[in-house]
Design a protein around this motif. Structure first.
Motif, PDB file in Angstrom:
ATOM      1  N   ASP A 164       0.850  -1.179   0.000  1.00 12.51           N
ATOM      2  CA  ASP A 164       0.000   0.000   0.000  1.00 12.51           C
ATOM      3  C   ASP A 164       0.894   1.241   0.000  1.00 12.51           C
ATOM      4  O   ASP A 164       1.959   1.242   0.615  1.00 12.51           O
ATOM      5  CB  ASP A 164      -0.889  -0.018   1.253  1.00 12.51           C
ATOM      6  N   THR A 165       0.451   2.296  -0.642  1.00 11.21           N
ATOM      7  CA  THR A 165       1.221   3.535  -0.667  1.00 11.21           C
ATOM      8  C   THR A 165       1.325   4.171   0.712  1.00 11.21           C
ATOM      9  O   THR A 165       2.298   4.870   0.996  1.00 11.21           O
ATOM     10  CB  THR A 165       0.592   4.538  -1.652  1.00 11.21           C
ATOM     11  N   VAL A 166       0.348   3.936   1.574  1.00 18.22           N
ATOM     12  CA  VAL A 166       0.421   4.458   2.938  1.00 18.22           C
ATOM     13  C   VAL A 166       1.659   3.905   3.632  1.00 18.22           C
ATOM     14  O   VAL A 166       2.365   4.622   4.336  1.00 18.22           O
ATOM     15  CB  VAL A 166      -0.866   4.118   3.739  1.00 18.22           C
ATOM     16  N   GLU A 167       1.942   2.628   3.416  1.00 20.15           N
ATOM     17  CA  GLU A 167       3.131   2.016   4.017  1.00 20.15           C
ATOM     18  C   GLU A 167       4.408   2.651   3.469  1.00 20.15           C
ATOM     19  O   GLU A 167       5.350   2.890   4.216  1.00 20.15           O
ATOM     20  CB  GLU A 167       3.138   0.510   3.766  1.00 20.15           C
ATOM     21  N   MET A 168       4.435   2.917   2.172  1.00 17.67           N
ATOM     22  CA  MET A 168       5.610   3.573   1.589  1.00 17.67           C
ATOM     23  C   MET A 168       5.827   4.937   2.223  1.00 17.67           C
ATOM     24  O   MET A 168       6.932   5.264   2.655  1.00 17.67           O
ATOM     25  CB  MET A 168       5.462   3.735   0.074  1.00 17.67           C
ATOM     26  N   PHE A 169       4.762   5.751   2.292  1.00 17.50           N
ATOM     27  CA  PHE A 169       4.906   7.080   2.883  1.00 17.50           C
ATOM     28  C   PHE A 169       5.304   6.977   4.350  1.00 17.50           C
ATOM     29  O   PHE A 169       6.131   7.751   4.828  1.00 17.50           O
ATOM     30  CB  PHE A 169       3.614   7.888   2.733  1.00 17.50           C
ATOM     31  N   SER A 170       4.748   6.027   5.061  1.00 20.84           N
ATOM     32  CA  SER A 170       5.114   5.838   6.462  1.00 20.84           C
ATOM     33  C   SER A 170       6.602   5.542   6.587  1.00 20.84           C
ATOM     34  O   SER A 170       7.296   6.105   7.432  1.00 20.84           O
ATOM     35  CB  SER A 170       4.288   4.708   7.068  1.00 20.84           C
ATOM     36  N   ALA A 171       7.116   4.667   5.739  1.00 16.13           N
ATOM     37  CA  ALA A 171       8.535   4.316   5.777  1.00 16.13           C
ATOM     38  C   ALA A 171       9.418   5.500   5.392  1.00 16.13           C
ATOM     39  O   ALA A 171      10.444   5.761   6.025  1.00 16.13           O
ATOM     40  CB  ALA A 171       8.805   3.134   4.855  1.00 16.13           C
ATOM     41  N   LEU A 172       9.032   6.242   4.364  1.00 12.87           N
ATOM     42  CA  LEU A 172       9.874   7.334   3.871  1.00 12.87           C
ATOM     43  C   LEU A 172       9.820   8.587   4.741  1.00 12.87           C
ATOM     44  O   LEU A 172      10.789   9.344   4.796  1.00 12.87           O
ATOM     45  CB  LEU A 172       9.487   7.705   2.441  1.00 12.87           C
ATOM     46  N   LEU A 173       8.700   8.807   5.411  1.00 12.06           N
ATOM     47  CA  LEU A 173       8.519  10.053   6.157  1.00 12.06           C
ATOM     48  C   LEU A 173       8.833   9.939   7.645  1.00 12.06           C
ATOM     49  O   LEU A 173       8.740  10.937   8.362  1.00 12.06           O
ATOM     50  CB  LEU A 173       7.091  10.570   5.969  1.00 12.06           C
ATOM     51  N   ARG A 174       9.179   8.758   8.118  1.00 13.32           N
ATOM     52  CA  ARG A 174       9.528   8.604   9.534  1.00 13.32           C
ATOM     53  C   ARG A 174      10.833   9.340   9.807  1.00 13.32           C
ATOM     54  O   ARG A 174      11.782   9.245   9.015  1.00 13.32           O
ATOM     55  CB  ARG A 174       9.701   7.135   9.896  1.00 13.32           C
ATOM     56  N   PRO A 175      10.914  10.027  10.929  1.00 16.69           N
ATOM     57  CA  PRO A 175      12.154  10.749  11.231  1.00 16.69           C
ATOM     58  C   PRO A 175      13.358   9.822  11.391  1.00 16.69           C
ATOM     59  O   PRO A 175      14.484  10.232  11.141  1.00 16.69           O
ATOM     60  CB  PRO A 175      11.862  11.480  12.544  1.00 16.69           C
ATOM     61  N   GLU A 176      13.132   8.580  11.758  1.00 17.83           N
ATOM     62  CA  GLU A 176      14.253   7.654  11.935  1.00 17.83           C
ATOM     63  C   GLU A 176      14.706   7.009  10.629  1.00 17.83           C
ATOM     64  O   GLU A 176      15.667   6.247  10.614  1.00 17.83           O
ATOM     65  CB  GLU A 176      13.906   6.571  12.974  1.00 17.83           C
ATOM     66  N   GLN A 177      14.050   7.300   9.519  1.00 14.40           N
ATOM     67  CA  GLN A 177      14.441   6.751   8.211  1.00 14.40           C
ATOM     68  C   GLN A 177      15.825   7.298   7.858  1.00 14.40           C
ATOM     69  O   GLN A 177      16.001   8.483   7.651  1.00 14.40           O
ATOM     70  CB  GLN A 177      13.398   7.118   7.159  1.00 14.40           C
ATOM     71  N   GLN A 178      16.786   6.409   7.769  1.00 17.17           N
ATOM     72  CA  GLN A 178      18.153   6.826   7.496  1.00 17.17           C
ATOM     73  C   GLN A 178      18.720   6.237   6.209  1.00 17.17           C
ATOM     74  O   GLN A 178      19.787   6.624   5.784  1.00 17.17           O
ATOM     75  CB  GLN A 178      19.068   6.431   8.669  1.00 17.17           C
ATOM     76  N   ARG A 179      18.024   5.265   5.611  1.00 18.11           N
ATOM     77  CA  ARG A 179      18.558   4.640   4.397  1.00 18.11           C
ATOM     78  C   ARG A 179      18.456   5.620   3.233  1.00 18.11           C
ATOM     79  O   ARG A 179      17.482   6.354   3.101  1.00 18.11           O
ATOM     80  CB  ARG A 179      17.789   3.363   4.070  1.00 18.11           C
ATOM     81  N   ARG A 181       2.141  14.451   4.503  1.00 19.89           N
ATOM     82  CA  ARG A 181       2.759  14.574   5.823  1.00 19.89           C
ATOM     83  C   ARG A 181       2.732  13.236   6.556  1.00 19.89           C
ATOM     84  O   ARG A 181       1.861  12.394   6.285  1.00 19.89           O
ATOM     85  CB  ARG A 181       2.021  15.624   6.661  1.00 19.89           C
ATOM     86  N   PRO A 182       3.648  13.032   7.493  1.00 20.19           N
ATOM     87  CA  PRO A 182       3.709  11.760   8.226  1.00 20.19           C
ATOM     88  C   PRO A 182       2.382  11.358   8.866  1.00 20.19           C
ATOM     89  O   PRO A 182       2.011  10.178   8.843  1.00 20.19           O
ATOM     90  CB  PRO A 182       4.782  12.008   9.295  1.00 20.19           C
ATOM     91  N   GLU A 183       1.656  12.293   9.407  1.00 20.03           N
ATOM     92  CA  GLU A 183       0.378  11.959  10.057  1.00 20.03           C
ATOM     93  C   GLU A 183      -0.677  11.461   9.065  1.00 20.03           C
ATOM     94  O   GLU A 183      -1.659  10.818   9.447  1.00 20.03           O
ATOM     95  CB  GLU A 183      -0.149  13.143  10.877  1.00 20.03           C
ATOM     96  N   MET A 184      -0.490  11.712   7.786  1.00 17.91           N
ATOM     97  CA  MET A 184      -1.413  11.213   6.759  1.00 17.91           C
ATOM     98  C   MET A 184      -1.143   9.749   6.427  1.00 17.91           C
ATOM     99  O   MET A 184      -1.989   9.084   5.850  1.00 17.91           O
ATOM    100  CB  MET A 184      -1.285  12.048   5.481  1.00 17.91           C
ATOM    101  N   ALA A 185       0.037   9.265   6.788  1.00 16.34           N
ATOM    102  CA  ALA A 185       0.438   7.879   6.514  1.00 16.34           C
ATOM    103  C   ALA A 185       0.274   7.052   7.790  1.00 16.34           C
ATOM    104  O   ALA A 185       1.205   6.455   8.304  1.00 16.34           O
ATOM    105  CB  ALA A 185       1.870   7.840   6.012  1.00 16.34           C
ATOM    106  N   ASP A 186      -0.943   7.018   8.285  1.00 19.13           N
ATOM    107  CA  ASP A 186      -1.270   6.350   9.542  1.00 19.13           C
ATOM    108  C   ASP A 186      -1.492   4.861   9.299  1.00 19.13           C
ATOM    109  O   ASP A 186      -2.386   4.476   8.548  1.00 19.13           O
ATOM    110  CB  ASP A 186      -2.529   6.984  10.132  1.00 19.13           C
ATOM    111  N   LEU A 187      -0.681   4.032   9.926  1.00 22.23           N
ATOM    112  CA  LEU A 187      -0.784   2.584   9.755  1.00 22.23           C
ATOM    113  C   LEU A 187      -1.653   1.923  10.813  1.00 22.23           C
ATOM    114  O   LEU A 187      -1.901   0.718  10.751  1.00 22.23           O
ATOM    115  CB  LEU A 187       0.612   1.955   9.798  1.00 22.23           C
ATOM    116  N   ARG A 188      -2.133   2.658  11.777  1.00 23.08           N
ATOM    117  CA  ARG A 188      -2.947   2.068  12.845  1.00 23.08           C
ATOM    118  C   ARG A 188      -4.264   1.542  12.294  1.00 23.08           C
ATOM    119  O   ARG A 188      -4.938   2.196  11.506  1.00 23.08           O
ATOM    120  CB  ARG A 188      -3.242   3.097  13.928  1.00 23.08           C
TER     121      ARG A 188
END
Length: 177
Positions: free
Chosen positions: A75-90, A161-168
């Motif tokens: 899902d694109t939500v998962e992609m945005f969640s992964a890319l927009l997390r502040p801890e994303q360092q890759r 924005r990160p809050e739009m990529a809510d995986l809950r």
């Protein structure tokens, strides 16, 4: 030439070889245009191991530096969640999503494009593999047509924005789990 000078040159040359190889790799990684990979029957999601081919809605793939193959998201939500997390360092070399203006929503195949160039509909009534999704489109007109029919707001990649990529609560929407 003295023996000490010859050894020094040999040591310098030996130390330079790995550095030359690394520079060559980075040029190859950074300079070559990446192409999206196609979803296969056994392609699984990076986050939860779900089989992508079994679920509808837009999919995503991210090509990270140092990895030969992309990682896929169901899902694109998962992609945005992964890319927009502040801890994303890759280091991201490329991110592709499916053009839902062309792909079949229930069985999306192909129609990949650069995610950063896309239009995304956030907050629509249309669900993806994990419930509420962020629909991806290559053309703004297709995104607006989708939003008129299914609701939601059209945004560019940089506006998500990160809050739009809510995986809950994603599992609560998954009838196959």
């Amino acid at each position: 030439m003295t023996p000490a000078l010859s050894r020094r040159r040999l040591l310098c040359a030996a130390c330079a070889l790995p550095l030359t190889a690394l520079v060559g790799c980075s040029k190859e990684e950074g300079g070559a245009a990446l192409a999206p990979a196609e979803i296969q029957a056994a392609t699984t999601c990076e986050l939860d191991g779900m089989m992508l081919a079994e679920y509808g809605g837009p999919k995503a793939q991210v090509h990270y530096a140092g990895l030969a193959a992309p990682v896929f998201f169901c899902d694109t939500v998962e992609m945005f969640s992964a890319l927009l997390r502040p801890e994303q360092q890759r280091t991201v070399r490329a991110a592709f999503v499916q053009d839902m203006g062309k792909a079949d929503w229930d069985q999306p195949r192909g129609h990949w494009f650069d995610a950063k160039a896309g239009f995304f509909v956030v907050g629509s009534r249309r669900h993806g593999s994990m419930g509420p999704t962020i629909a991806s489109f290559a053309a703004g007109a297709d995104a607006h047509t989708f939003a008129e029919r299914w609701g939601g707001k059209v945004l560019r990649f940089a506006e998500v924005r990160p809050e739009m990529a809510d995986l809950r609560g994603g599992a609560a929407h998954d009838a196959k789990m």
